[in-house]
Motif scaffolding. Sequence first.
Motif, mmCIF file in Angstrom:
data_model
loop_
_atom_site.group_PDB
_atom_site.id
_atom_site.type_symbol
_atom_site.label_atom_id
_atom_site.label_comp_id
_atom_site.label_asym_id
_atom_site.label_seq_id
_atom_site.Cartn_x
_atom_site.Cartn_y
_atom_site.Cartn_z
ATOM 1 N N ALA A 169 0.861 -1.181 0.000
ATOM 2 C CA ALA A 169 0.000 0.000 0.000
ATOM 3 C C ALA A 169 0.897 1.231 0.000
ATOM 4 N N SER A 170 0.385 2.331 -0.541
ATOM 5 C CA SER A 170 1.119 3.603 -0.545
ATOM 6 C C SER A 170 0.538 4.528 0.507
ATOM 7 N N TYR A 171 1.412 5.308 1.119
ATOM 8 C CA TYR A 171 1.020 6.259 2.151
ATOM 9 C C TYR A 171 1.689 7.593 1.869
ATOM 10 N N VAL A 172 1.033 8.674 2.266
ATOM 11 C CA VAL A 172 1.615 10.011 2.186
ATOM 12 C C VAL A 172 1.631 10.555 3.606
ATOM 13 N N LEU A 173 2.820 10.936 4.072
ATOM 14 C CA LEU A 173 2.988 11.416 5.438
ATOM 15 C C LEU A 173 3.612 12.796 5.462
ATOM 16 N N ALA A 174 3.167 13.621 6.398
ATOM 17 C CA ALA A 174 3.808 14.898 6.686
ATOM 18 C C ALA A 174 4.760 14.674 7.865
ATOM 19 N N GLN A 175 5.703 15.564 8.031
ATOM 20 C CA GLN A 175 6.657 15.456 9.139
ATOM 21 C C GLN A 175 5.895 15.392 10.460
ATOM 22 N N GLY A 176 6.223 14.392 11.299
ATOM 23 C CA GLY A 176 5.573 14.207 12.585
ATOM 24 C C GLY A 176 4.309 13.371 12.533
ATOM 25 N N ALA A 235 22.928 5.933 2.120
ATOM 26 C CA ALA A 235 21.485 5.731 2.352
ATOM 27 C C ALA A 235 20.876 5.072 1.122
ATOM 28 N N SER A 236 19.665 4.600 1.280
ATOM 29 C CA SER A 236 18.994 3.900 0.193
ATOM 30 C C SER A 236 17.573 4.426 0.035
ATOM 31 N N LYS A 237 17.024 4.207 -1.140
ATOM 32 C CA LYS A 237 15.642 4.580 -1.440
ATOM 33 C C LYS A 237 14.675 3.530 -0.893
ATOM 34 N N SER A 238 15.190 2.362 -0.520
ATOM 35 C CA SER A 238 14.363 1.265 -0.039
ATOM 36 C C SER A 238 15.083 0.533 1.094
ATOM 37 N N TYR A 261 6.527 19.499 3.936
ATOM 38 C CA TYR A 261 6.836 18.346 3.085
ATOM 39 C C TYR A 261 5.777 17.262 3.219
ATOM 40 N N ARG A 262 5.488 16.588 2.105
ATOM 41 C CA ARG A 262 4.627 15.410 2.050
ATOM 42 C C ARG A 262 5.435 14.315 1.368
ATOM 43 N N VAL A 263 5.713 13.254 2.094
ATOM 44 C CA VAL A 263 6.533 12.157 1.590
ATOM 45 C C VAL A 263 5.617 10.982 1.260
ATOM 46 N N SER A 264 5.730 10.472 0.034
ATOM 47 C CA SER A 264 4.960 9.279 -0.315
ATOM 48 C C SER A 264 5.901 8.080 -0.361
ATOM 49 N N LEU A 265 5.423 6.975 0.206
ATOM 50 C CA LEU A 265 6.215 5.753 0.189
ATOM 51 C C LEU A 265 5.302 4.556 0.063
ATOM 52 N N ARG A 266 5.862 3.489 -0.461
ATOM 53 C CA ARG A 266 5.150 2.222 -0.615
ATOM 54 C C ARG A 266 5.662 1.283 0.466
ATOM 55 N N VAL A 267 4.709 0.633 1.151
ATOM 56 C CA VAL A 267 5.033 -0.360 2.165
ATOM 57 C C VAL A 267 4.564 -1.697 1.624
ATOM 58 N N ASN A 326 11.498 -5.680 9.871
ATOM 59 C CA ASN A 326 10.424 -6.480 10.480
ATOM 60 C C ASN A 326 9.464 -7.067 9.440
ATOM 61 N N GLY A 327 9.998 -7.556 8.332
ATOM 62 C CA GLY A 327 9.169 -8.201 7.312
ATOM 63 C C GLY A 327 8.441 -7.252 6.384
ATOM 64 N N LEU A 328 8.738 -5.955 6.487
ATOM 65 C CA LEU A 328 8.124 -4.951 5.612
ATOM 66 C C LEU A 328 9.208 -4.216 4.844
ATOM 67 N N THR A 329 8.948 -3.929 3.571
ATOM 68 C CA THR A 329 9.884 -3.150 2.758
ATOM 69 C C THR A 329 9.273 -1.776 2.531
ATOM 70 N N PHE A 330 10.057 -0.738 2.809
ATOM 71 C CA PHE A 330 9.639 0.656 2.669
ATOM 72 C C PHE A 330 10.418 1.257 1.507
ATOM 73 N N THR A 331 9.696 1.817 0.527
ATOM 74 C CA THR A 331 10.328 2.373 -0.667
ATOM 75 C C THR A 331 9.796 3.779 -0.920
ATOM 76 N N LEU A 332 10.717 4.740 -1.070
ATOM 77 C CA LEU A 332 10.315 6.107 -1.390
ATOM 78 C C LEU A 332 9.670 6.160 -2.754
ATOM 79 N N GLU A 333 8.587 6.925 -2.858
ATOM 80 C CA GLU A 333 7.944 7.143 -4.147
ATOM 81 C C GLU A 333 8.055 8.602 -4.577
ATOM 82 N N GLY A 334 8.153 9.528 -3.623
ATOM 83 C CA GLY A 334 8.264 10.933 -3.996
ATOM 84 C C GLY A 334 8.117 11.859 -2.810
#
Length: 150
Positions: A43-50, A107-110, A138-144, A114-122
């Motif tokens: 799933a993809s998520y968009v998070l703000a700082q904090g 550093a890496s983009k992915s 900032y709004r960071v989108s990532l795929r989990v 704990n069995g989950l892969t986190f990848t930056l999308e934008g």
Amino acid sequence: MHPRLICLGMAGLVLAIAAACGSSRNAIDDTQASHRPPPRTSASYVLAQGETVTLAPAVTLKLERVNDSRCKQGAVCVWAGYISYNFVLTGQQGSTSFLLADDMPGASKSVTRNGLTFTLEGVQPAEPPALKATAPDYRVSLRVSISQPS
């Protein structure tokens, strides 16, 4: 007609009906199974700082901090800089932090935790702020994704 032939004929008919019913039920079960959506593996998520998002019961992900050292628009810089993101994953095993970045050395983009892969999308805004501007929201989108066992 001989009674034994009638019995054999009836037995054959009963078996044919039973086989047809069994085949019909299996076909229905298979059809229903093929119409069920496959289990979600990412799933993809968009998070703000904090901001924190719940990934599963008792599992949360927080975008702890955005570090933007990119050359500001209108500035003269000797290096381009980079933008990185610090996350905290909290679950039953406790908390673990990790860093994601596109072009930062070491550093890496992915990353997998704990069995989950986190990848930056934008990130929004994609461009660095102007020289005298305040830091953007900032709004960071990532795929989990659920990591596939090796």
